[in-house]
Design a protein around this motif. Structure first.
Motif, PDB file in Angstrom:
ATOM      1  N   ASP A   1       0.833  -1.204   0.000  1.00 39.28           N
ATOM      2  CA  ASP A   1       0.000   0.000   0.000  1.00 39.28           C
ATOM      3  C   ASP A   1       0.865   1.250   0.000  1.00 39.28           C
ATOM      4  O   ASP A   1       0.530   2.248  -0.654  1.00 39.28           O
ATOM      5  CB  ASP A   1      -0.926  -0.005   1.221  1.00 39.28           C
ATOM      6  N   ALA A   2       1.983   1.209   0.733  1.00 36.05           N
ATOM      7  CA  ALA A   2       2.851   2.383   0.831  1.00 36.05           C
ATOM      8  C   ALA A   2       3.439   2.757  -0.527  1.00 36.05           C
ATOM      9  O   ALA A   2       3.432   3.929  -0.925  1.00 36.05           O
ATOM     10  CB  ALA A   2       3.967   2.121   1.836  1.00 36.05           C
ATOM     11  N   ILE A   3       3.955   1.770  -1.261  1.00 35.55           N
ATOM     12  CA  ILE A   3       4.544   2.038  -2.573  1.00 35.55           C
ATOM     13  C   ILE A   3       3.470   2.508  -3.539  1.00 35.55           C
ATOM     14  O   ILE A   3       3.662   3.474  -4.297  1.00 35.55           O
ATOM     15  CB  ILE A   3       5.263   0.791  -3.109  1.00 35.55           C
ATOM     16  N   ALA A   4       2.304   1.847  -3.537  1.00 37.94           N
ATOM     17  CA  ALA A   4       1.219   2.222  -4.442  1.00 37.94           C
ATOM     18  C   ALA A   4       0.726   3.631  -4.153  1.00 37.94           C
ATOM     19  O   ALA A   4       0.461   4.417  -5.078  1.00 37.94           O
ATOM     20  CB  ALA A   4       0.078   1.217  -4.322  1.00 37.94           C
ATOM     21  N   THR A   5       0.601   3.970  -2.880  1.00 40.67           N
ATOM     22  CA  THR A   5       0.124   5.299  -2.494  1.00 40.67           C
ATOM     23  C   THR A   5       1.107   6.383  -2.929  1.00 40.67           C
ATOM     24  O   THR A   5       0.711   7.440  -3.443  1.00 40.67           O
ATOM     25  CB  THR A   5      -0.087   5.370  -0.966  1.00 40.67           C
ATOM     26  N   GLU A   6       2.409   6.133  -2.746  1.00 36.19           N
ATOM     27  CA  GLU A   6       3.421   7.110  -3.139  1.00 36.19           C
ATOM     28  C   GLU A   6       3.455   7.280  -4.655  1.00 36.19           C
ATOM     29  O   GLU A   6       3.585   8.406  -5.163  1.00 36.19           O
ATOM     30  CB  GLU A   6       4.792   6.685  -2.620  1.00 36.19           C
ATOM     31  N   ARG A   7       3.320   6.178  -5.398  1.00 33.58           N
ATOM     32  CA  ARG A   7       3.291   6.253  -6.863  1.00 33.58           C
ATOM     33  C   ARG A   7       2.097   7.082  -7.340  1.00 33.58           C
ATOM     34  O   ARG A   7       2.213   7.907  -8.244  1.00 33.58           O
ATOM     35  CB  ARG A   7       3.222   4.844  -7.452  1.00 33.58           C
ATOM     36  N   ALA A   8       0.931   6.834  -6.737  1.00 24.70           N
ATOM     37  CA  ALA A   8      -0.268   7.583  -7.112  1.00 24.70           C
ATOM     38  C   ALA A   8      -0.095   9.068  -6.798  1.00 24.70           C
ATOM     39  O   ALA A   8      -0.446   9.938  -7.608  1.00 24.70           O
ATOM     40  CB  ALA A   8      -1.482   7.012  -6.387  1.00 24.70           C
ATOM     41  N   ARG A   9       0.457   9.370  -5.613  1.00 22.81           N
ATOM     42  CA  ARG A   9       0.673  10.769  -5.219  1.00 22.81           C
ATOM     43  C   ARG A   9       1.612  11.472  -6.188  1.00 22.81           C
ATOM     44  O   ARG A   9       1.348  12.589  -6.641  1.00 22.81           O
ATOM     45  CB  ARG A   9       1.249  10.822  -3.808  1.00 22.81           C
ATOM     46  N   ALA A  10       2.723  10.814  -6.521  1.00 23.11           N
ATOM     47  CA  ALA A  10       3.718  11.422  -7.404  1.00 23.11           C
ATOM     48  C   ALA A  10       3.150  11.658  -8.799  1.00 23.11           C
ATOM     49  O   ALA A  10       3.455  12.673  -9.440  1.00 23.11           O
ATOM     50  CB  ALA A  10       4.956  10.524  -7.479  1.00 23.11           C
ATOM     51  N   THR A  11       2.322  10.734  -9.273  1.00 23.38           N
ATOM     52  CA  THR A  11       1.733  10.888 -10.598  1.00 23.38           C
ATOM     53  C   THR A  11       0.740  12.048 -10.621  1.00 23.38           C
ATOM     54  O   THR A  11       0.787  12.914 -11.507  1.00 23.38           O
ATOM     55  CB  THR A  11       1.020   9.592 -11.021  1.00 23.38           C
ATOM     56  N   LEU A  12      -0.161  12.094  -9.645  1.00 19.26           N
ATOM     57  CA  LEU A  12      -1.188  13.135  -9.589  1.00 19.26           C
ATOM     58  C   LEU A  12      -0.606  14.516  -9.331  1.00 19.26           C
ATOM     59  O   LEU A  12      -1.232  15.530  -9.678  1.00 19.26           O
ATOM     60  CB  LEU A  12      -2.219  12.778  -8.516  1.00 19.26           C
ATOM     61  N   ALA A  13       0.593  14.562  -8.740  1.00 13.53           N
ATOM     62  CA  ALA A  13       1.227  15.849  -8.454  1.00 13.53           C
ATOM     63  C   ALA A  13       1.653  16.582  -9.721  1.00 13.53           C
ATOM     64  O   ALA A  13       1.845  17.804  -9.697  1.00 13.53           O
ATOM     65  CB  ALA A  13       2.438  15.646  -7.542  1.00 13.53           C
ATOM     66  N   ARG A  14       1.810  15.844 -10.832  1.00 12.57           N
ATOM     67  CA  ARG A  14       2.267  16.469 -12.076  1.00 12.57           C
ATOM     68  C   ARG A  14       1.361  16.071 -13.241  1.00 12.57           C
ATOM     69  O   ARG A  14       1.713  15.221 -14.063  1.00 12.57           O
ATOM     70  CB  ARG A  14       3.715  16.059 -12.364  1.00 12.57           C
ATOM     71  N   PRO A  15       0.181  16.700 -13.335  1.00 12.74           N
ATOM     72  CA  PRO A  15      -0.714  16.391 -14.463  1.00 12.74           C
ATOM     73  C   PRO A  15      -0.094  16.698 -15.819  1.00 12.74           C
ATOM     74  O   PRO A  15      -0.469  16.093 -16.828  1.00 12.74           O
ATOM     75  CB  PRO A  15      -1.953  17.262 -14.191  1.00 12.74           C
ATOM     76  N   ASP A  16       0.852  17.653 -15.862  1.00 13.46           N
ATOM     77  CA  ASP A  16       1.529  17.944 -17.132  1.00 13.46           C
ATOM     78  C   ASP A  16       2.337  16.747 -17.594  1.00 13.46           C
ATOM     79  O   ASP A  16       2.389  16.435 -18.798  1.00 13.46           O
ATOM     80  CB  ASP A  16       2.413  19.176 -17.016  1.00 13.46           C
ATOM     81  N   HIS A  17       2.966  16.036 -16.657  1.00 15.44           N
ATOM     82  CA  HIS A  17       3.706  14.831 -17.028  1.00 15.44           C
ATOM     83  C   HIS A  17       2.768  13.733 -17.543  1.00 15.44           C
ATOM     84  O   HIS A  17       3.128  12.982 -18.459  1.00 15.44           O
ATOM     85  CB  HIS A  17       4.490  14.300 -15.827  1.00 15.44           C
ATOM     86  N   ILE A  18       1.592  13.619 -16.946  1.00 16.05           N
ATOM     87  CA  ILE A  18       0.631  12.594 -17.381  1.00 16.05           C
ATOM     88  C   ILE A  18       0.264  12.804 -18.843  1.00 16.05           C
ATOM     89  O   ILE A  18       0.345  11.890 -19.669  1.00 16.05           O
ATOM     90  CB  ILE A  18      -0.638  12.625 -16.512  1.00 16.05           C
ATOM     91  N   GLY A  19      -0.140  14.026 -19.179  1.00 18.39           N
ATOM     92  CA  GLY A  19      -0.538  14.320 -20.553  1.00 18.39           C
ATOM     93  C   GLY A  19       0.577  14.109 -21.546  1.00 18.39           C
ATOM     94  O   GLY A  19       0.371  13.549 -22.632  1.00 18.39           O
ATOM     95  N   ASN A  20       1.783  14.550 -21.183  1.00 20.34           N
ATOM     96  CA  ASN A  20       2.921  14.392 -22.094  1.00 20.34           C
ATOM     97  C   ASN A  20       3.272  12.930 -22.318  1.00 20.34           C
ATOM     98  O   ASN A  20       3.576  12.511 -23.442  1.00 20.34           O
ATOM     99  CB  ASN A  20       4.137  15.133 -21.538  1.00 20.34           C
ATOM    100  N   ALA A  21       3.237  12.124 -21.242  1.00 19.12           N
ATOM    101  CA  ALA A  21       3.580  10.713 -21.374  1.00 19.12           C
ATOM    102  C   ALA A  21       2.572   9.993 -22.271  1.00 19.12           C
ATOM    103  O   ALA A  21       2.952   9.213 -23.153  1.00 19.12           O
ATOM    104  CB  ALA A  21       3.641  10.051 -20.005  1.00 19.12           C
ATOM    105  N   LEU A  22       1.289  10.240 -22.054  1.00 22.43           N
ATOM    106  CA  LEU A  22       0.265   9.595 -22.876  1.00 22.43           C
ATOM    107  C   LEU A  22       0.421   9.980 -24.346  1.00 22.43           C
ATOM    108  O   LEU A  22       0.301   9.134 -25.236  1.00 22.43           O
ATOM    109  CB  LEU A  22      -1.126   9.967 -22.370  1.00 22.43           C
ATOM    110  N   GLN A  23       0.695  11.258 -24.603  1.00 27.80           N
ATOM    111  CA  GLN A  23       0.904  11.698 -25.980  1.00 27.80           C
ATOM    112  C   GLN A  23       2.162  11.074 -26.564  1.00 27.80           C
ATOM    113  O   GLN A  23       2.199  10.704 -27.748  1.00 27.80           O
ATOM    114  CB  GLN A  23       1.006  13.223 -26.032  1.00 27.80           C
ATOM    115  N   GLY A  24       3.193  10.921 -25.715  1.00 27.82           N
ATOM    116  CA  GLY A  24       4.437  10.310 -26.185  1.00 27.82           C
ATOM    117  C   GLY A  24       4.266   8.857 -26.566  1.00 27.82           C
ATOM    118  O   GLY A  24       4.811   8.395 -27.579  1.00 27.82           O
TER     119      GLY A  24
END
Length: 281
Positions: free
Chosen positions: A178-201
């Motif tokens: 749970d700790a690793i999953a929670t940290e991964r989710a937090r880090a991803t949601l903290a940078r929505p610009d990275h999410i959009g760029n990765a999906l487009q990439g």
């Protein structure tokens, strides 16, 4: 002093953008380059390795442009190996060993192929190579289950999805905590610009469009250590078999009971392999 994400954290301005990195140790420069997963960063991909390797080398664990605390990619263009050379120039590193996991391995291979005078050693873990030549990441029926869940984690960066992601990335189910999953989710949601760029990439193919060709890889002169998990469900180990047959001065290490994250699942063995290889080659 115990190394932490906070006390090793630094930033540097590069032509490609502002890059975040962790720094520790002294000696020959060793640059750690992470993979493309949601929430990935230099610290999340190499936290069990940095302190052990820093006892022998000057370690830099970078956040690739478009991930972690680094800037987003500009205009959808993923700079790949260019940022590694820019980083070395900015910090005054004439030559360095590269250690790359997954996408980080693709970046490192391209850097070693195109800038042989700057790269002393090449170490990879689970890179997808020559993906424009069949078979891609699969036996022929589309993306691997690991690539599918990696994309899902960007589309739905929930704790539940991150647990699925970690469980596929690793052989040992205990890693999907749970700790690793929670940290991964937090880090991803903290940078929505990275999410959009990765999906487009991923969609455009530009995310790893800078990868080395077979001819370029065949020209790599740096001593190369190619590590792969036998149970990798993201990038099949046959990619490394292809790579070791291509790079002249290379050797492969295949780890059983190991998934896509050799440096995390088998940290002690991985650290010993890297120290011995860089020290004695």
């Amino acid at each position: 002093m115990t190394l932490t994400a906070e006390n090793t954290s630094h930033f540097v301005e590069l032509p490609s953008g502002r890059m975040h990195y962790h720094e520790a140790g002294s000696g020959h420069p060793l640059i750690l380059v992470h993979g493309s997963g949601a929430g990935a960063s230099g610290w999340s991909n190499f936290s069990p390795n940095i302190e052990a390797l820093a006892e022998h080398f000057h370690v830099f664990a970078v956040d690739v442009i478009g991930w972690g605390e680094s800037d987003a990619v500009k205009d959808g263009e993923f700079v790949g190996p260019v940022q590694i050379i820019e980083f070395m120039d900015a910090l005054g590193l004439d030559k360095a060993a590269l250690v790359g996991n997954s996408m980080g391995g693709v970046i490192s291979i391209a850097a070693a192929a195109r800038h042989p005078e700057r790269i002393s050693h090449l170490i990879t873990m689970g890179p997808g190579v020559f993906t424009n030549i069949p078979p891609l990441f699969t036996a022929g029926d589309g993306p691997t289950e690991g690539i599918k869940i990696l994309l899902q984690a960007y589309l739905d960066p929930s704790v539940e999805t991150m647990k699925k992601l970690v469980s596929i990335m690793a052989f040992d189910p205990a890693m999907a905590s749970d700790a690793i999953a929670t940290e991964r989710a937090r880090a991803t949601l903290a940078r929505p610009d990275h999410i959009g760029n990765a999906l487009q990439g991923f969609k455009s193919g530009k995310l790893t469009g800078y990868q080395a060709t077979p001819a370029e890889a065949a020209g790599i002169t740096a001593p190369s250590l190619l590590i792969h998990g036998r149970d990798d469900r993201v990038v099949p180990y046959e990619h490394t078999l292809r790579l070791v047959a291509t790079i002249p001065n290379s050797r492969a290490v295949l780890l059983n009971r190991c998934g896509h994250w050799a440096q995390l699942e088998h940290a002690d063995e991985f650290n010993r392999l890297v120290v011995d290889f860089v020290t004695n080659n």
